[in-house]
Design a protein around this motif. Sequence first.
Motif, PDB file in Angstrom:
ATOM      1  N   VAL A  25     -13.770  65.110  48.744  1.00 43.63           N
ATOM      2  CA  VAL A  25     -14.071  64.077  49.295  1.00 43.63           C
ATOM      3  C   VAL A  25     -13.075  63.001  49.253  1.00 43.63           C
ATOM      4  CG1 VAL A  25     -16.094  62.591  49.939  1.00 43.63           C
ATOM      5  CG2 VAL A  25     -16.508  64.647  49.120  1.00 43.63           C
ATOM      6  N   LYS A  30     -25.011  47.832  57.277  1.00 41.18           N
ATOM      7  CA  LYS A  30     -24.242  46.680  57.358  1.00 41.18           C
ATOM      8  C   LYS A  30     -24.443  45.835  58.538  1.00 41.18           C
ATOM      9  CE  LYS A  30     -20.697  49.165  54.664  1.00 41.18           C
ATOM     10  NZ  LYS A  30     -19.166  49.603  54.705  1.00 41.18           N
ATOM     11  N   HIS A  48     -24.711  55.035  58.409  1.00 41.62           N
ATOM     12  CA  HIS A  48     -24.047  54.125  57.332  1.00 41.62           C
ATOM     13  C   HIS A  48     -23.688  52.562  57.891  1.00 41.62           C
ATOM     14  CE1 HIS A  48     -23.640  57.448  54.462  1.00 41.62           C
ATOM     15  NE2 HIS A  48     -24.198  56.602  53.791  1.00 41.62           N
ATOM     16  N   LEU A  64     -14.119  66.622  53.304  1.00 40.43           N
ATOM     17  CA  LEU A  64     -15.032  66.017  54.332  1.00 40.43           C
ATOM     18  C   LEU A  64     -14.889  64.487  53.997  1.00 40.43           C
ATOM     19  CD1 LEU A  64     -18.753  66.545  55.127  1.00 40.43           C
ATOM     20  CD2 LEU A  64     -18.110  64.613  53.813  1.00 40.43           C
TER      21      LEU A  64
HETATM   22  N1  TRP Z   1     -19.339  55.276  52.389  1.00 42.09           N
HETATM   23  C1  TRP Z   1     -18.023  55.560  52.960  1.00 42.09           C
HETATM   24  C2  TRP Z   1     -17.324  54.215  53.072  1.00 42.09           C
HETATM   25  O1  TRP Z   1     -17.524  53.073  53.334  1.00 42.09           O
HETATM   26  C3  TRP Z   1     -18.434  56.168  54.237  1.00 42.09           C
HETATM   27  C4  TRP Z   1     -19.163  57.604  54.152  1.00 42.09           C
HETATM   28  C5  TRP Z   1     -20.184  57.759  54.372  1.00 42.09           C
HETATM   29  C6  TRP Z   1     -18.452  58.617  53.690  1.00 42.09           C
HETATM   30  N2  TRP Z   1     -20.480  59.031  54.438  1.00 42.09           N
HETATM   31  C7  TRP Z   1     -19.492  59.566  53.594  1.00 42.09           C
HETATM   32  C8  TRP Z   1     -17.072  59.117  52.694  1.00 42.09           C
HETATM   33  C9  TRP Z   1     -19.176  60.839  53.081  1.00 42.09           C
HETATM   34  C10 TRP Z   1     -17.094  60.194  52.255  1.00 42.09           C
HETATM   35  C11 TRP Z   1     -18.275  61.091  52.372  1.00 42.09           C
HETATM   36  O2  TRP Z   1     -16.013  54.371  52.811  1.00 42.09           O
END
Ligand code: TRP
Length: 449
Positions: free
Chosen positions: A152, A50, A46, A6
């Motif tokens: 991951v 930002k 996410h 994932l």
């Molecule tokens: N934070 C990760 C990035 O900026 C993106 C992301 C959000 C992510 N949720 C996740 C990556 C869950 C892996 C699994 O690259």
Amino acid sequence: MTTRILTGITTTGTPHLGNYAGAIRPAIVASRAADADSFYFLADYHALIKCDEPLRIQRSRLEIAATWLASGLDTDRVTFYRQSDIPEITELTWLLTCVAAKGLLNRAHAYKASVDKNVEQGEDPDAGITMGLFSYPVLMAADILMFNAHQVPVGRDQIQHVEMARDIGQRFNHLFGKGKEFFVMPQALIEESVATLPGLDGRKMSKSYDNTIPLFGSAKQLKAAVSSIVTDSRAPGEAKDPDNSHLFTLYQAFSTAAQQAEFRADLLGGLAWGEAKQRLFELLDNELGEARERYNALIERPADLEDILLAGAAKARKIATPFLGELREAVGLRSFRSDLQSTQNTKKKAAKGARFVSFREDDGSFRFRLLAADGEQLLLSKNFADGKTAGQVSKRLQDGSPLDVRVDGNAFAVWLDDEAVGASPQFADAAACEQAVSQLRDALAPQPE
Ligand code: TRP
């Protein structure tokens, strides 16, 4: 056994060639492995942490979705969705927030870096820091734990977040699992072999350096970008040093060993930079041309993209919805109804919990209701002239002989001796009605000893 992989892509920008070689292409290749069960999603919640420009968020989601599909992601094989289409993610985020130690989150690199910067500038340590930024790792833990991902794939900067997901998941398992492991412990997967592409100026290709090569721009844009790659000043005919040329590094990321050997020999033999650029352009245009057409076609049909992503969300929610139900149950967010039922041990006993309640109407007639164990009315009888007849009818319904149930729309009636003796209420839909019929049958079936 299948491995569940994932990863999320934050939707704040437009993918460039570096994202393609470093993340998109390897992820699509990995998703084709026989034992892979891949979940790829647009981390648009996410992105909100930002970015507070709605148009940019909107545009980026569309472009990233189209990029992955145009690059060959097979949505029959993988589950491809937008984070924000899965309400269970935000719900799980809260359940996890309630077990995540604040001290753990205080140590998150991204948060700490912001604090350090504030302190350095003589500001309040938390100036400009939102709860979104602070809780970012909890949301990410929910993304990962919701689907019990084993692996991951992430960049190095994200390893700590995957570790935090383990930490938080473990704590939840410990507190509420009663020996059951709700969450699988995820592993961060760092692909060492994957290319980090240099940008136009030789530094890592990155939007923040403004040195990117567009992935699905027009051929003209691609050509313009390639011709602005910085090279040394060796003249045509002078030997070039392939190993110190990021133009060559870019070429390598998209070519076969034979093509590389030939290009290397030609550079050593004095190939002019102008021609070298033309060769790189042709290589990229060749590799990306078809995908670019698919990309443009997809971008022109946003409604189709919407359908594809909603279908992906439905697929993901088939897992998320029942799982979240279990987790809610585990923490005590339980239906009052199922609470009653859980005091009965088995389904049979629950069925036994159904009961007849008789009563007298104002006009002196007698009726009865059949209530399910949870108190829901399954049946209301017709009016009987006297209590004795009402009693006989309710007895006959329980004597184990086949029931004559006739469904009409979202309700049903029970017949006895060519007469409807009771009717159900109107249910919300056919499924609810069907469920009530089977509850009724269970309740009236002869009980085994
Ligand atoms: N934070 C990760 C990035 O900026 C993106 C992301 C959000 C992510 N949720 C996740 C990556 C869950 C892996 C699994 O690259």
